[in-house]
Design an enzyme around this catalytic site. Structure first.
Site, short mmCIF file in Angstrom:
data_model
loop_
_atom_site.label_atom_id
_atom_site.label_comp_id
_atom_site.label_asym_id
_atom_site.label_seq_id
_atom_site.Cartn_x
_atom_site.Cartn_y
_atom_site.Cartn_z
N PHE A 144 -61.18 14.23 -3.85
CA PHE A 144 -62.34 14.77 -3.46
C PHE A 144 -62.23 16.00 -2.56
O PHE A 144 -63.26 16.64 -1.94
CB PHE A 144 -63.16 13.75 -2.18
N HIS B 55 -59.22 10.81 9.72
CA HIS B 55 -57.89 10.65 10.63
C HIS B 55 -56.69 11.02 10.06
O HIS B 55 -55.49 11.14 10.68
CB HIS B 55 -57.78 9.34 11.33
#
Length: 346
Positions: free
Chosen positions: A238, A256
């Site tokens: 991505f 995170h």
């Protein structure tokens, strides 16, 4: 206000010192199959019988079982024949492999992989970077390349993440009413446990799991049943490849892993691909705004230091990232559990 004399410092320090020992006792009992054996036996067993079944020493097994009793993972009954051990309800639900809520896989991942990185925590703090190079002798520049360094490691990681979502998935997906979103893309969806929870909770939705090609292949072959037609797959990276159009994007434990610049880059791509009126659901463990806790989240942030390029953040920090990418109407829902939900709209 309490004086320092009121605090039992030796006891507090002892408890923290023993934290490592506690987790290793639990991990070892899981790895050796203690809880599985006791579930399958259907009756309490002696330490000698357990040791014989599992091929261990009798003295070592007896000490392990007694430590598990102290941790409330096992119960013991003293009879004329000697001590007999059985699982507690917690162990049956969370520590046996056959349970739908089993945490066995995530525990094995922590025991055999994460702990090796944590051995170099002081180095991680000094250097501000992950410790794959010291722990495994491989480059730390690509965290997921290191994490997925073999098919076995990738499988362990995927199964571990599925374990987490088997007990936390429904809480975060039900934090907001997601029923208006019927076309959902789960970015970095891995083994698909969260996608399965999503189509179960929102039966009118379809979910596309977007992940690296090798992850998608394993998810198809080992984790998602072929008859589940509401879940589709899209192979890609991505950061480097295009993101398919959807009404809602789920980023669960994704942001995170990365620093703020990488998060901004990814969220900008998500915003561009998102249909008008759509949104993004960020699932993370949220720090208090003053960073005072929760302790679990603070420890997760340390884990991000030794394993990734990222960190845990506050709700305000995630809101700022989302708004910077163009998302508005940002809402925060704390679930009261380990993971929380942040929803932004386009």
């Amino acid at each position: 206000m309490s004086s320092t004399e009121d605090l039992d410092y030796p006891q507090v320090i002892l408890q923290y010192n023993s934290g490592f020992l506690v987790s290793k006792v639990m991990f070892t009992a899981c790895e050796l199959g203690v809880f599985d054996l006791l579930l399958e036996s259907g009756e309490p067993l002696s330490s000698d019988a357990i040791a014989a079944h599992l091929g261990t020493s009798t003295t070592g097994m007896e000490r392990l079982l007694d430590a598990c009793v102290g941790l409330k993972l096992l119960a013991v009954e003293l009879t004329q024949e000697g001590a007999l051990y059985r699982n507690t309800e917690i162990s049956n639900i969370y520590l046996t492999k056959s349970s739908p809520k089993s945490q066995y896989h995530i525990m094995m991942y922590y025991s055999n992989t994460v702990y090796l990185c944590w051995h170099y925590l002081a180095d991680a703090v000094r250097e501000g970077r992950n410790q794959y190079e010291r722990a495994f002798g491989i480059s730390s520049k690509d965290p997921f390349g290191a994490m997925y360094r073999s098919e076995e490691e990738m499988l362990k990681f995927m199964a571990g993440q599925n374990s987490v979502w088997s007990i936390c998935g429904r809480d975060v997906l039900a934090a907001f009413d997601l029923s208006p979103f019927t076309q959902i893309c789960d970015l970095g969806g891995g083994g698909g446990a969260l996608a399965q929870e999503c189509v179960s909770l929102y039966p009118n939705s379809t979910v596309t799991i977007y992940d690296l090609p090798k992850v998608v292949q394993v998810a198809k072959e080992q984790f998602i049943p072929p008859e589940e037609h509401r879940i589709a797959f899209h192979e890609g990276d991505f950061f480097n490849d295009s993101i398919p159009e959807a009404e809602l994007y789920i980023l669960s434990k994704i942001l995170h892993d990365w620093d703020d610049d990488k998060c901004r880059q990814l969220l900008a791509k998500v915003h561009k691909a998102c249909k008008p009126g759509g949104g993004v659901l960020v699932v993370e463990s949220l720090l208090n705004e003053d960073k005072s806790g929760p302790l679990e989240t603070q420890l997760y942030s340390m884990n991000m230091l030794v394993q990734t390029e990222g960190k845990e953040r506050t709700a305000a920090e995630y809101s700022k990232l989302l708004e910077g990418a163009g998302f508005g109407e940002v809402q925060i829902k704390r679930t009261g559990k380990v993971y929380d939900a942040v929803l932004g709209r386009k």
